[in-house]
Scaffold this active site. Structure first.
Site, short mmCIF file in Angstrom:
data_model
loop_
_atom_site.label_atom_id
_atom_site.label_comp_id
_atom_site.label_asym_id
_atom_site.label_seq_id
_atom_site.Cartn_x
_atom_site.Cartn_y
_atom_site.Cartn_z
N ASP A 27 38.99 49.11 43.42
CA ASP A 27 38.78 49.83 44.68
C ASP A 27 38.18 51.22 44.73
OD1 ASP A 27 40.10 47.27 44.80
OD2 ASP A 27 41.92 47.81 45.88
N ASP B 122 36.29 44.78 42.79
CA ASP B 122 36.37 45.00 44.15
C ASP B 122 35.96 46.56 44.48
OD1 ASP B 122 37.26 42.12 44.26
OD2 ASP B 122 39.06 42.82 44.68
#
Length: 296
Positions: free
Chosen positions: A136, A157
């Site tokens: 992230d 991600d």
């Protein structure tokens, strides 16, 4: 208004947050904050009420904003921060620009979500910025964002969120195998989510089986246009996050991919290879709905 942030005593503010906090309430004039080379170990927030801000470093490799919060770090309230409070740089103001610097989260692999830049602004621009992290790395909140000649690295991600964001000539780097570059949560009905124009993707030594994206929300939209992909990108290209129903609603697209990771014949059947005519619609003004950040 011009401010200086420096590690040298007497040369301006010693802290970026100190400089931001010194802006008078209600100030409307644009503020440029020149950041001299150095490592600034601090968690930085640009509040929603701030005027247009330009953070201007001298060099992206020597001007570094760094912090190490992760989702398990305890906040002042004694509770874990979770993802959205882990950012090293947190941007809430309209009209934000960052140039020629590095923003990093040094929490490290295996510590969970650890955001380097949390960008929740209607319009934001990053030019020649390095965004360093693992899981992230970059959160792109609602709004329109433009990333020009940036370097973004991570493993899981590492570009995620609902923004319409255009990545122009950026370098994406997969740090570990079996990761995911994007986790878009594009709102239903949005024309564009993440658009990558003339970018390149690399991986660390031995890194493989990395996906271009998986849908954080059902209507994820990601398009890679003329992207050079090395062998770290898996032939399947895209992952459904274990939710087959999202194969019907997500829009995953490519045009003109090249390199060992470009494998149109091997991509999942629910992704699309765009035609030249379709790809021609992916221009800055079209994607960003008439906003051209070069004049920003």
């Amino acid at each position: 208004m011009l401010m200086i942030v420096s590690k040298n005593a007497g040369e301006g503010f010693s802290s970026l947050q100190e400089a931001l906090d010194s802006i008078p309430p209600g100030e409307m004039q644009a503020v440029t904050i020149r950041i001299k080379p150095g490592i600034y170990e601090e968690k930085v927030t640009v509040v929603r009420e701030a005027p247009p801000i330009l953070l201007l470093g001298e060099d992206q490799h020597s001007t570094i904003i760094s912090w190490n919060d992760n989702a398990h770090t305890l906040g002042a309230d004694g509770e874990p921060l979770r993802t959205f409070r882990t950012g090293t740089l947190n941007v809430f103001a309209e009209g934000f620009t960052a140039e020629n610097l590095t923003i990093r989260n040094t929490s490290g692999p295996g510590t969970g979500q650890a955001v380097a830049a949390f960008v929740d602004a209607g319009q934001a621009v990053f030019r020649r910025v390095r965004l360093l992290g693992d899981q992230d790395t970059l959160y792109t909140g609602p709004g329109r964002q433009y990333y020009d000649d940036c370097y973004i690295e991570g493993d899981v991600d590492y570009i995620f969120g609902p923004a319409t964001a255009l990545f122009d000539r950026c370098h994406l780097h997969n740090k570990r195998s079996r990761g995911y570059i994007t986790a878009a949560s594009t709102p239903e009905g949005a024309a564009f989510g993440y658009v990558f124009l003339d970018c390149r993707i690399t991986g660390g030594e031995g890194v493989s089986e990395c996906y271009l994206g998986r849908p954080w929300r059902p209507y994820a939209h990601v398009a890679f246009i003329r992207t050079v992909m090395d062998g770290s990108v898996t032939g399947e290209g895209w992952h459904n996050w274990g939710q087959p129903d999202r194969e019907q609603s997500s829009r995953y697209e490519e045009y003109g991919s090249s390199g060992p990771g470009a494998c149109p014949e091997g991509r999942v059947a629910w992704s699309r290879q765009l035609t030249a005519q379709e790809a021609a619609q992916y221009r800055i003004l079209s994607v960003l709905d008439g906003w051209h950040p070069e004049g920003y």
